[in-house]
Motif scaffolding. Sequence first.
Motif, PDB file in Angstrom:
ATOM      1  N   ARG A 263       0.839  -1.209   0.000  1.00  0.00           N
ATOM      2  CA  ARG A 263       0.000   0.000   0.000  1.00  0.00           C
ATOM      3  C   ARG A 263       0.867   1.250   0.000  1.00  0.00           C
ATOM      4  O   ARG A 263       0.595   2.222  -0.713  1.00  0.00           O
ATOM      5  CB  ARG A 263      -0.918   0.013   1.237  1.00  0.00           C
ATOM      6  CG  ARG A 263      -2.023  -1.023   1.232  1.00  0.00           C
ATOM      7  CD  ARG A 263      -3.098  -0.699   2.266  1.00  0.00           C
ATOM      8  NE  ARG A 263      -2.615  -0.660   3.647  1.00  0.00           N
ATOM      9  CZ  ARG A 263      -2.522  -1.726   4.436  1.00  0.00           C
ATOM     10  NH1 ARG A 263      -2.870  -2.917   3.979  1.00  0.00           N
ATOM     11  NH2 ARG A 263      -2.092  -1.604   5.685  1.00  0.00           N
ATOM     12  N   GLY A 264       1.927   1.210   0.800  1.00  0.00           N
ATOM     13  CA  GLY A 264       2.818   2.375   0.874  1.00  0.00           C
ATOM     14  C   GLY A 264       3.531   2.643  -0.438  1.00  0.00           C
ATOM     15  O   GLY A 264       3.678   3.796  -0.860  1.00  0.00           O
ATOM     16  N   VAL A 265       3.976   1.579  -1.095  1.00  0.00           N
ATOM     17  CA  VAL A 265       4.678   1.723  -2.378  1.00  0.00           C
ATOM     18  C   VAL A 265       3.723   2.303  -3.418  1.00  0.00           C
ATOM     19  O   VAL A 265       4.055   3.259  -4.145  1.00  0.00           O
ATOM     20  CB  VAL A 265       5.232   0.357  -2.858  1.00  0.00           C
ATOM     21  CG1 VAL A 265       5.762   0.451  -4.293  1.00  0.00           C
ATOM     22  CG2 VAL A 265       6.328  -0.142  -1.917  1.00  0.00           C
ATOM     23  N   THR A 266       2.516   1.747  -3.475  1.00  0.00           N
ATOM     24  CA  THR A 266       1.539   2.190  -4.479  1.00  0.00           C
ATOM     25  C   THR A 266       1.158   3.652  -4.243  1.00  0.00           C
ATOM     26  O   THR A 266       1.105   4.455  -5.182  1.00  0.00           O
ATOM     27  CB  THR A 266       0.287   1.282  -4.414  1.00  0.00           C
ATOM     28  OG1 THR A 266       0.702  -0.069  -4.523  1.00  0.00           O
ATOM     29  CG2 THR A 266      -0.680   1.621  -5.541  1.00  0.00           C
TER      30      THR A 266
ATOM     31  N   SER B 243      16.435  -9.561 -10.494  1.00  0.00           N
ATOM     32  CA  SER B 243      15.013  -9.274 -10.730  1.00  0.00           C
ATOM     33  C   SER B 243      14.851  -7.838 -11.222  1.00  0.00           C
ATOM     34  O   SER B 243      15.636  -6.955 -10.852  1.00  0.00           O
ATOM     35  CB  SER B 243      14.217  -9.460  -9.438  1.00  0.00           C
ATOM     36  OG  SER B 243      14.351 -10.783  -8.971  1.00  0.00           O
ATOM     37  N   PRO B 244      13.809  -7.579 -12.025  1.00  0.00           N
ATOM     38  CA  PRO B 244      13.613  -6.241 -12.593  1.00  0.00           C
ATOM     39  C   PRO B 244      13.021  -5.274 -11.575  1.00  0.00           C
ATOM     40  O   PRO B 244      11.878  -4.832 -11.694  1.00  0.00           O
ATOM     41  CB  PRO B 244      12.651  -6.507 -13.755  1.00  0.00           C
ATOM     42  CG  PRO B 244      11.867  -7.704 -13.321  1.00  0.00           C
ATOM     43  CD  PRO B 244      12.793  -8.534 -12.481  1.00  0.00           C
ATOM     44  N   ILE B 245      13.779  -4.985 -10.557  1.00  0.00           N
ATOM     45  CA  ILE B 245      13.324  -4.079  -9.493  1.00  0.00           C
ATOM     46  C   ILE B 245      14.351  -2.969  -9.292  1.00  0.00           C
ATOM     47  O   ILE B 245      15.537  -3.144  -9.551  1.00  0.00           O
ATOM     48  CB  ILE B 245      13.087  -4.835  -8.161  1.00  0.00           C
ATOM     49  CG1 ILE B 245      14.364  -5.569  -7.704  1.00  0.00           C
ATOM     50  CG2 ILE B 245      11.934  -5.822  -8.292  1.00  0.00           C
ATOM     51  CD1 ILE B 245      14.230  -6.258  -6.356  1.00  0.00           C
ATOM     52  N   ASP B 246      13.842  -1.811  -8.835  1.00  0.00           N
ATOM     53  CA  ASP B 246      14.721  -0.649  -8.635  1.00  0.00           C
ATOM     54  C   ASP B 246      15.144  -0.509  -7.181  1.00  0.00           C
ATOM     55  O   ASP B 246      16.048   0.269  -6.857  1.00  0.00           O
ATOM     56  CB  ASP B 246      13.979   0.623  -9.046  1.00  0.00           C
ATOM     57  CG  ASP B 246      13.515   0.541 -10.481  1.00  0.00           C
ATOM     58  OD1 ASP B 246      14.364   0.434 -11.375  1.00  0.00           O
ATOM     59  OD2 ASP B 246      12.277   0.548 -10.707  1.00  0.00           O
ATOM     60  N   GLY B 247      14.454  -1.199  -6.314  1.00  0.00           N
ATOM     61  CA  GLY B 247      14.764  -1.136  -4.887  1.00  0.00           C
ATOM     62  C   GLY B 247      14.024  -2.256  -4.200  1.00  0.00           C
ATOM     63  O   GLY B 247      13.226  -2.969  -4.824  1.00  0.00           O
ATOM     64  N   VAL B 248      14.278  -2.409  -2.889  1.00  0.00           N
ATOM     65  CA  VAL B 248      13.708  -3.570  -2.210  1.00  0.00           C
ATOM     66  C   VAL B 248      13.386  -3.240  -0.756  1.00  0.00           C
ATOM     67  O   VAL B 248      14.097  -2.471  -0.107  1.00  0.00           O
ATOM     68  CB  VAL B 248      14.682  -4.771  -2.308  1.00  0.00           C
ATOM     69  CG1 VAL B 248      16.003  -4.496  -1.599  1.00  0.00           C
ATOM     70  CG2 VAL B 248      14.069  -6.060  -1.801  1.00  0.00           C
ATOM     71  N   VAL B 249      12.269  -3.808  -0.303  1.00  0.00           N
ATOM     72  CA  VAL B 249      11.955  -3.794   1.127  1.00  0.00           C
ATOM     73  C   VAL B 249      12.233  -5.200   1.645  1.00  0.00           C
ATOM     74  O   VAL B 249      11.730  -6.184   1.099  1.00  0.00           O
ATOM     75  CB  VAL B 249      10.486  -3.412   1.389  1.00  0.00           C
ATOM     76  CG1 VAL B 249      10.168  -3.537   2.880  1.00  0.00           C
ATOM     77  CG2 VAL B 249      10.225  -1.983   0.917  1.00  0.00           C
ATOM     78  N   LEU B 250      13.042  -5.280   2.682  1.00  0.00           N
ATOM     79  CA  LEU B 250      13.442  -6.567   3.263  1.00  0.00           C
ATOM     80  C   LEU B 250      12.540  -6.855   4.452  1.00  0.00           C
ATOM     81  O   LEU B 250      12.485  -6.071   5.398  1.00  0.00           O
ATOM     82  CB  LEU B 250      14.903  -6.499   3.728  1.00  0.00           C
ATOM     83  CG  LEU B 250      15.919  -6.001   2.697  1.00  0.00           C
ATOM     84  CD1 LEU B 250      17.241  -5.627   3.384  1.00  0.00           C
ATOM     85  CD2 LEU B 250      16.150  -7.061   1.624  1.00  0.00           C
ATOM     86  N   LEU B 251      11.834  -7.980   4.409  1.00  0.00           N
ATOM     87  CA  LEU B 251      10.966  -8.363   5.519  1.00  0.00           C
ATOM     88  C   LEU B 251      11.562  -9.586   6.208  1.00  0.00           C
ATOM     89  O   LEU B 251      11.688 -10.655   5.601  1.00  0.00           O
ATOM     90  CB  LEU B 251       9.559  -8.700   5.009  1.00  0.00           C
ATOM     91  CG  LEU B 251       8.765  -7.554   4.377  1.00  0.00           C
ATOM     92  CD1 LEU B 251       7.372  -8.046   3.979  1.00  0.00           C
ATOM     93  CD2 LEU B 251       8.647  -6.358   5.321  1.00  0.00           C
ATOM     94  N   ALA B 252      11.929  -9.411   7.467  1.00  0.00           N
ATOM     95  CA  ALA B 252      12.619 -10.480   8.185  1.00  0.00           C
ATOM     96  C   ALA B 252      12.222 -10.441   9.655  1.00  0.00           C
ATOM     97  O   ALA B 252      11.572  -9.499  10.107  1.00  0.00           O
ATOM     98  CB  ALA B 252      14.129 -10.300   8.053  1.00  0.00           C
TER      99      ALA B 252
ATOM    100  N   GLY C 181       7.214   1.253   2.853  1.00  0.00           N
ATOM    101  CA  GLY C 181       7.020   1.159   1.401  1.00  0.00           C
ATOM    102  C   GLY C 181       7.267   2.499   0.727  1.00  0.00           C
ATOM    103  O   GLY C 181       7.948   2.579  -0.318  1.00  0.00           O
ATOM    104  N   ALA C 182       6.734   3.552   1.328  1.00  0.00           N
ATOM    105  CA  ALA C 182       6.926   4.891   0.750  1.00  0.00           C
ATOM    106  C   ALA C 182       8.401   5.286   0.787  1.00  0.00           C
ATOM    107  O   ALA C 182       8.935   5.892  -0.161  1.00  0.00           O
ATOM    108  CB  ALA C 182       6.089   5.907   1.525  1.00  0.00           C
ATOM    109  N   ARG C 183       9.069   4.915   1.864  1.00  0.00           N
ATOM    110  CA  ARG C 183      10.503   5.252   1.977  1.00  0.00           C
ATOM    111  C   ARG C 183      11.327   4.491   0.927  1.00  0.00           C
ATOM    112  O   ARG C 183      12.295   5.035   0.380  1.00  0.00           O
ATOM    113  CB  ARG C 183      10.983   4.914   3.392  1.00  0.00           C
ATOM    114  CG  ARG C 183      12.454   5.183   3.639  1.00  0.00           C
ATOM    115  CD  ARG C 183      12.794   6.664   3.593  1.00  0.00           C
ATOM    116  NE  ARG C 183      14.230   6.877   3.687  1.00  0.00           N
ATOM    117  CZ  ARG C 183      14.892   7.881   3.141  1.00  0.00           C
ATOM    118  NH1 ARG C 183      14.249   8.816   2.449  1.00  0.00           N
ATOM    119  NH2 ARG C 183      16.194   7.998   3.274  1.00  0.00           N
ATOM    120  N   ALA C 184      10.920   3.268   0.639  1.00  0.00           N
ATOM    121  CA  ALA C 184      11.631   2.484  -0.386  1.00  0.00           C
ATOM    122  C   ALA C 184      11.533   3.182  -1.741  1.00  0.00           C
ATOM    123  O   ALA C 184      12.501   3.215  -2.512  1.00  0.00           O
ATOM    124  CB  ALA C 184      11.062   1.073  -0.463  1.00  0.00           C
ATOM    125  N   VAL C 185      10.368   3.743  -2.018  1.00  0.00           N
ATOM    126  CA  VAL C 185      10.200   4.472  -3.286  1.00  0.00           C
ATOM    127  C   VAL C 185      11.163   5.670  -3.320  1.00  0.00           C
ATOM    128  O   VAL C 185      11.849   5.907  -4.324  1.00  0.00           O
ATOM    129  CB  VAL C 185       8.733   4.937  -3.439  1.00  0.00           C
ATOM    130  CG1 VAL C 185       8.592   5.921  -4.596  1.00  0.00           C
ATOM    131  CG2 VAL C 185       7.830   3.724  -3.652  1.00  0.00           C
TER     132      VAL C 185
END
Length: 587
Positions: free
Chosen positions: A84-87, A128-137, A252-256
Amino acid sequence: MGTRSEVRSQQVSSRSDVAGTSEPITGAIFSDPMAGGPKRMFLRAGGLSRQAVRRRPVIGICSSWSELNPCNLGLRDLAEAVRRGVTAAGGTALVFPTISLHEQLVAPTTMLLRNLMSMDVEEMIRCSPIDGVVLLAGCDKTVPAQLMGAASAGKPAIMLTAGPRSWARFRDAPVVTDDGWKLASEFLEGRLSAEEADELEDVFCASVGVCNVMGTANTMAVMAEALGMALPGTALVPAGHAQRASLGELTGARAVALAQAETAPEAVLTEAAFDNALRVLVAMGGSTNAVIHLEAIAGRLGLGLGLDRLERISAETPWVLGVRPSGPFSLEDFDEAGGVPALLRVLAPLLDGDAASGDGRTVGQVAERARGRPHPCLRSMDDPFDRDGGLVVLRGSLAPRGSILKRSAAPPEMWTHKGPALVFDDYRTALERSFDPNLQATADTVLVVRNAGPVGAPGMPEIDVIPIPFSLRQGGVREMVCVTDGRMSGTQSGAVALHVTPEAAVGGPIGLVRDGDEIVLDARRGVLDLLVDEQELARRASEPRSGRPTPIRGYEALYVDHVLQADEGCDLDFLVDQVPGRRRTNA
Ligand code: FES
């Protein structure tokens, strides 16, 4: 023929001459006139719109959710919050799974597989075709494995951890993870009935989330925050709490934002960031495992920390946080006191305030604006629990390259000790022999458990508890001095010198100790000595020794051939970056 690292460098440089092979793929591929079409078509199988598959940045959500990892079960819901944050910030989010490691459900040990998980994470981010990543651990090794992988992959990254699980109630008292081990001992000693053990099993894990003490999982969550790789204030919010979901949106917003600014992990994970993290670690008497994990993360960026740095920082930094197992207080108490930002405020004069925090401010700004109520769990630097840090580096003839002791969890009367060794050749033998009524031991005996290191075990499994001989337990002895080349969770009572390096399996002096040898521990001066003269040690070293058969196949064989010692982070030698700053800083 050059050395292995020279050959590797030649291979890397020849790879970069081949068009396309040296550049990690990014979300830009979806706009490529030639290659983009097929990729967009396949991506739309997930129901994404024409607009969604063209949006930038594309943020991967790297999730270690697994039903085989109960600590991380909350991550599936968190992934949706991050999405939701990324979108909302204008990006497109794509969740992908990785290996997941649970401390109790993976055998023989998660530490053996930490590096494999980090390779999985690195390659999935890079390829992978991604520009950044959120790591969930969440659970212990999943946090360092993701940070190691992301550091090596080099794409913008931010972490959100699972959060601690709720307390249980048993016999009308709150029960946290550490109590579980003590209650298990009571069961072994016949002081807890089978019915009570069943009842404990019913209530012990009251929710998803990680172990609810300052063990490795929460320590590493705090480290992620202190390193600037997670939003300030995220580490301690309980798993399943609404606030954690809203922090997911913010993450998510911070990852963007990080992807738009092309901020690679190495711009955040600087020497100053690691110094700050080590200060936080010793100030809170956090998990000794974090020393190994921080070294491994730094190693991926060509920043060898070394135990000298920890030694210096521990001598300069007082122990100010008294959360279990390093004190009587709870994680909730720490949260009430303001959590990590409040700890940063206490330590501010010792920190590098210009280092980056996870939300774009500096560490100094986060510390300055920290909120929280005064609470006895968090003291000032003028009135600490102890003037030195909670972790101390020991060196001496028994540990030439070092050993770690969590002084904050050891009774002060055991900080200096001299006693005869009782040696167990492995952990299983220690467990079995502890019930032998004829075992020659007194309360002054130093229990030595060896062949528990990265090569010897292999994988340096975490020892839950070094068992006190049954005859001594019956006499009321609950705490002893122990020495091992293995790791341990923060659940052992007594004074335990861990990570003795070099380990027995690679010829360390711990492999030469015999029953009755005198061992000296001085946690104030940082000493761990074996009082046996060098000639006798040389004689013992020349005797043939039986060893564990070498594994012959698979990942275990690769691991044993390439694993580094504990003081070097237990990473695989070919994963360590030898040249700081060699990689591009941005995609
Ligand atoms: Fe997962 Fe303790 S078992 S954090």
